[in-house]
Design an enzyme around this catalytic site. Structure first.
Site, short mmCIF file in Angstrom:
data_model
loop_
_atom_site.label_atom_id
_atom_site.label_comp_id
_atom_site.label_asym_id
_atom_site.label_seq_id
_atom_site.Cartn_x
_atom_site.Cartn_y
_atom_site.Cartn_z
N GLU A 322 0.85 -1.20 0.00
CA GLU A 322 0.00 0.00 0.00
C GLU A 322 0.88 1.25 0.00
OE1 GLU A 322 -3.37 2.11 2.91
OE2 GLU A 322 -1.98 0.61 3.71
N HIS A 323 1.80 1.32 0.95
CA HIS A 323 2.77 2.42 1.03
C HIS A 323 4.16 1.84 0.80
CE1 HIS A 323 -0.53 3.51 3.91
NE2 HIS A 323 -0.47 4.64 3.24
N ASP A 356 -0.11 10.79 4.33
CA ASP A 356 -1.30 10.55 5.14
C ASP A 356 -2.06 11.84 5.42
OD1 ASP A 356 -1.40 7.85 5.40
OD2 ASP A 356 -0.58 7.76 7.42
#
Length: 429
Positions: A322-323, A356
């Site tokens: 995801e990251h 984020d």
């Protein structure tokens, strides 16, 4: 954390396994809630809010008074920080707008594509152990830019029947039409079917736990689209001997504190770096307010030593994080070579936390390996591409014979006749 040294390729799938339950483990519960919400509407919502959130509510709609109270209780400093993030997110997503694409494929045949907003969208914002008001910015801002006509938001209440003020403030700031105190499976079901008070939507956005993820997938069986399967958060860092071990440890812990089912992975060509990061994690983790959550998540972590950059990149693309953070002397090799990742963070001074919150990119990203086939949320996520065409008499004369031959070859005579009738009339003129 589990350290793994030079694993063979045939073991990669096993060592990269996510700490998630299978769908079979929780699908029965999700189905049960869906059926009851579909049949009983708000009564079912009230029941499951009491069961799962431990509170009985007279209404699930957030009042104007509650929103006004939130505006008063959120500090000026936090409001300013949210405004900075909103400005950057707006700038990045506005830049994603595209103009009409129009072409004349042959003389007299014009084709074009335009993007139109999805009319009704629903946003799911987790509450639980971390009220993710930042996710509202990531979803409501592009929804506004896209021009969605109705934007609703569901988020779970606390034991007192309240919603975190920062969530209410941010939602109101971003133009959300209605906010509901509904969480979990029942929120996804409510937006899927609609209830007496909650609008049915055409597409559902937002992250959540594994129950929410499965609920979103179930929603697609009822003609509701979703952004992507977005479950527990995950991060993979690739780092070599040039990396700052303290920074790497802080990035890994920033994801570990999300939840006990989060996963962090460190891939490195340096055993010394792995050891240094391990030591830093032991120092930093004890200082975290969410230390117990982080410790549990670190049990799912993997520190993997590989022989070279080529092997590291292959492993990373197989995992599809995801990251993905790159802190190596050969960063271009990874940046140009990565094919499966939700969002990429490059260099010592690019923590995942920036994405984020406030750099401008979207943090709603595919997890659990779905980065191999899904994009993260972007402006296009809130639009549909529609195609148009206009054909002149000259144009149908040009492409008509080809259409007739193809339709006849497929045995679709009515398709052929639709062209033949027009061509015959043009010949008679």
């Amino acid at each position: 954390m589990k350290k793994i040294y030079n694993p063979k390729r045939d073991t990669w799938e096993a060592i990269l396994q996510r700490p998630t339950q299978t769908i079979d483990d929780i699908e029965a519960t999700v189905n049960e809630v869906f059926v009851e919400v579909q049949q009983k509407g708000d009564a079912a919502i009230k029941k499951y809010t009491s069961l799962f959130d431990g509170v009985n509510l007279d209404t699930n709609i957030v009042s104007k008074e509650e929103i006004n109270e939130a505006f008063s209780s959120v500090s000026d400093d936090l409001k300013a920080a949210i405004q900075v993030a909103k400005q950057n997110i707006t700038k990045f997503h506005t830049a994603q707008k595209t103009t009409q694409v129009k072409v004349e494929t042959v003389n007299g045949v014009s084709c074009w594509q335009e993007k139109r907003p999805i009319e009704k969208v629903g946003l799911y914002i987790p509450g639980g152990t971390a009220p993710l008001f930042s996710t509202i910015l990531m979803l409501a801002v592009p929804a506004q830019i896209a021009g969605c006509k109705e934007v609703i938001l569901c988020t779970p209440p606390n034991k007192e029947g309240k919603v975190n003020p920062a969530i209410l403030y941010t939602a109101a700031l971003c133009g959300v039409d209605t906010i509901y105190k509904v969480g979990g499976i029942q929120a996804i079901a409510a937006m899927t079917f609609g209830t007496e008070t909650i609008s049915k939507v055409y597409k559902i956005f937002g992250p959540g736990n594994q129950f929410v993820t499965v609920a979103k997938q179930l929603a697609t069986r009822y003609n509701v689209a979703i952004d992507m399967p977005a479950g527990p958060s995950e991060l993979l860092v690739v780092a070599d001997e040039t990396a700052n071990a303290s920074y790497v440890a802080s990035d890994l812990l920033s994801q570990a504190e999300h939840g006990v089912d989060s996963q962090v992975v460190l891939v490195s060509t340096s055993e010394d770096l792995i050891d240094a990061v391990s030591e830093e994690i032991e120092k930093q983790i004890t200082l975290l307010p969410r230390v117990e959550i982080a410790k549990k998540a670190m049990e799912n972590s993997r520190f993997i030593l590989v022989k070279n950059d080529t092997e590291a990149l292959a492993l990373i693309n197989q995992y599809g994080p995801e990251h993905f953070i790159v802190v190596t002397s050969n960063e271009d090799f990874y940046v140009q070579g990565v094919t499966n990742a939700g969002s990429v963070f490059i260099g010592d001074y690019t923590p995942e936390s920036a994405g984020d919150y406030a750099s401008g990119t979207n943090h709603t990203l595919p997890t659990n390996g779905y980065a191999k086939q899904y994009s993260g949320v972007n402006l296009d996520s809130f639009t549909k591409s529609m195609t148009f065409q206009k054909i002149t008499a000259e144009g149908i004369k040009t492409i008509g014979p080809s259409i007739e031959l193809m339709a006849e070859a497929e045995g679709l005579q009515a398709h052929k006749n639709a062209v033949t009738l027009r061509l015959n009339d043009l010949k008679a003129e």
